[in-house]
Design a protein around this motif. Structure first.
Motif, short mmCIF file in Angstrom:
data_model
loop_
_atom_site.label_atom_id
_atom_site.label_comp_id
_atom_site.label_asym_id
_atom_site.label_seq_id
_atom_site.Cartn_x
_atom_site.Cartn_y
_atom_site.Cartn_z
N ALA A 61 97.76 -47.42 54.14
CA ALA A 61 96.86 -47.13 55.28
C ALA A 61 97.13 -48.07 56.44
O ALA A 61 97.06 -47.67 57.61
N LYS A 62 97.43 -49.33 56.14
CA LYS A 62 97.68 -50.32 57.19
C LYS A 62 99.11 -50.29 57.71
O LYS A 62 99.39 -50.81 58.78
N GLY A 63 100.04 -49.70 56.93
CA GLY A 63 101.45 -49.84 57.26
C GLY A 63 101.89 -51.27 57.09
O GLY A 63 102.70 -51.80 57.84
N PRO A 148 92.03 -57.02 53.35
CA PRO A 148 92.68 -57.45 54.58
C PRO A 148 91.85 -56.97 55.77
O PRO A 148 90.93 -56.16 55.59
N SER A 149 92.15 -57.48 56.94
CA SER A 149 91.45 -57.01 58.14
C SER A 149 91.71 -55.51 58.30
O SER A 149 92.79 -55.01 57.98
N ALA A 150 90.69 -54.80 58.81
CA ALA A 150 90.72 -53.33 58.84
C ALA A 150 91.39 -52.82 60.11
O ALA A 150 90.77 -52.18 60.95
N ASN A 151 92.69 -53.12 60.22
CA ASN A 151 93.48 -52.68 61.37
C ASN A 151 94.85 -52.27 60.88
O ASN A 151 95.27 -52.63 59.78
N ARG A 152 95.58 -51.51 61.73
CA ARG A 152 96.98 -51.23 61.41
C ARG A 152 97.76 -52.53 61.49
O ARG A 152 97.46 -53.40 62.32
N VAL A 156 95.39 -55.58 66.57
CA VAL A 156 94.19 -56.41 66.75
C VAL A 156 93.18 -56.08 65.64
O VAL A 156 92.93 -54.91 65.35
N SER A 157 92.59 -57.12 65.03
CA SER A 157 91.59 -56.91 63.99
C SER A 157 90.38 -56.18 64.56
O SER A 157 90.11 -56.23 65.75
N ALA A 158 89.65 -55.51 63.66
CA ALA A 158 88.48 -54.72 64.07
C ALA A 158 87.21 -55.55 63.88
O ALA A 158 86.97 -56.08 62.80
N SER A 239 105.16 -61.72 66.09
CA SER A 239 104.07 -60.99 66.75
C SER A 239 103.01 -60.53 65.74
O SER A 239 103.32 -60.05 64.67
N HIS A 240 101.76 -60.68 66.10
CA HIS A 240 100.64 -60.31 65.23
C HIS A 240 99.40 -60.23 66.11
O HIS A 240 99.40 -60.77 67.20
N TYR A 241 98.35 -59.59 65.62
CA TYR A 241 97.09 -59.52 66.36
C TYR A 241 97.33 -59.00 67.78
O TYR A 241 96.74 -59.48 68.74
MG MG Z 1 95.00 -59.17 59.41
#
Ligand code: MG
Ligand code: TXA
Length: 338
Positions: A61-63, A148-152, A156-158, A239-241
């Motif tokens: 789901a997150k890839g 994990p944080s609910a983002n792809r 950016v985290s949700a 790169s992240h967030y």
């Molecule tokens: Mg995260």
């Protein structure tokens, strides 16, 4: 199920105060499905930590790259001590900060009931007891949950149910709306498998951790992960967030360029104009700024600006975590962000 072929579902949205919300969330998870729950840091994408099929769905789901391990969340410390060996530092930190926004990396117990993918096949596991009674009550019924944080992956985290739906709507079974996240940036991650090491700055500042276990080694001192080994820390990622717009950091009001968006700390006007400005905190309060950070990046992306100028953020308290996330959001983008 192959990781590049997520199972699409209709996503149900419920409020945290609805009758039976705990049972609905627990029931969804017990079926092996995915549910996003509101933790005090950011929304977490939860699944049964013991079940291979459920954990595989999280990565799909997150890839998320398989080599990036997940944080296992428990109802209480005893639930997590069944999975990992706590040394004296881990015990002292758990005593001081759990339930709360601190993640401890510890050595996995042989035979621990954990899907191998949850730890990316590695010998250590990241653990956290989150603060909200709701999430702990769900975990009490389900057993340990990866979250994990609910983002792809790489995004950016949700920090709201709406942001979760933008990121993962149609890919997960349930979102529980608990309102805006109380803290707004992710937990502090400390590796306790050797001399305690800061892997990710977060809601709990370095000073508070050092008051308990003494001086921390820096993430930069961590040995780099070899090919195929799980990543030692998100600090080793590029790169992240990241929002879609590019970021320009440490920009004072007078240096904002026309056409740029502005993520502002303070109340000074700039060339961005008020409709392309998000004020993280008009008074410069770093805790308020942390709560507004990810929603602000999303709002400026939605406004369609190509570049977001960002005010200097002081390196005190949670400001260190904000600076860390902004630095990663500004890093050059790659095809595989993790
Ligand atoms: Mg995260
Ligand atoms: O606040 C939080 O921690 C949120 C909420 C939902 O609890 N969760 C979160 O999870 O931020 P995630 O997956 O987005 O970030 C977990 C970080 C990753 O960067 C991962 O590399 C690191 O923790 N991690 C997980 N297991 C690890 C391990 N065994 N050793 C080192 N780092 C680990």
């Amino acid at each position: 199920m192959p990781q590049d072929a997520p199972e699409y579902t209709a996503t149900r949205l419920i409020g945290i105060d609805e009758a039976d919300a705990i049972e609905i969330a627990a029931g969804t998870l017990m079926k092996g499905a995915l549910a996003a729950l509101p933790t005090e840091t950011v929304y977490g994408l939860c699944a049964l930590a013991a079940r291979d099929d459920a954990v595989a769905k999280v990565f799909a789901a997150k890839g998320r790259p398989a080599r990036n391990p997940l944080i296992v969340h428990g109802a209480d410390r005893a639930m997590l001590e069944a999975l990992a060996e706590f040394g004296p530092d881990a015990s002292a930190l758990a005593d001081a900060f759990w339930p709360g926004p601190l993640t401890l990396v510890a050595r996995k117990r042989p035979g621990a009931a954990l899907a191998a993918a949850a730890t990316a096949g590695g010998p250590t596991v990241a653990l956290r007891v989150p603060a909200p009674a709701f999430v702990r009550a769900v975990a009490e019924r389900t057993g340990p949950l990866v979250a994990p944080s609910a983002n792809r992956s790489g995004k950016v985290s949700a920090t709201s149910a709406k942001a979760v739906l933008e990121e993962l709507g149609g890919r997960i079974a349930l979102v529980v709306d608990g309102g805006p996240s109380a803290i707004g940036v992710e937990s502090t991650v400390i590796d306790t498998t050797g001399a305690p090491r800061l892997l990710r700055p977060g809601a709990i500042g370095r000073d508070a951790i050092e008051a308990v276990v003494g001086p921390l080694a820096a993430a930069a001192d961590a040995p780099a992960a070899g090919d195929g080994e799980p990543l030692r820390s998100p600090g080793l990622l590029g790169s992240h967030y990241a929002p879609s717009a590019r970021l320009r950091l440490d920009v004072e009001a007078a240096d904002v360029r026309p056409g740029e968006g502005w993520l502002a700390l303070g109340d000074a006007p700039s060339a961005a104009g008020e409709d392309h400005t998000v004020r993280l905190s008009a008074t410069g309060d770093v805790d308020e700024a942390a709560r507004a950070l990810y929603a602000g990046l999303r709002a400026l992306d939605a406004a369609g600006v190509a570049v977001i100028a960002v005010s200097p953020v002081p390196d005190r308290g949670i400001g260190a975590a904000i600076r860390d996330r902004l630095k990663r959001a500004a890093a050059p983008r790659t095809e595989d962000p993790e």
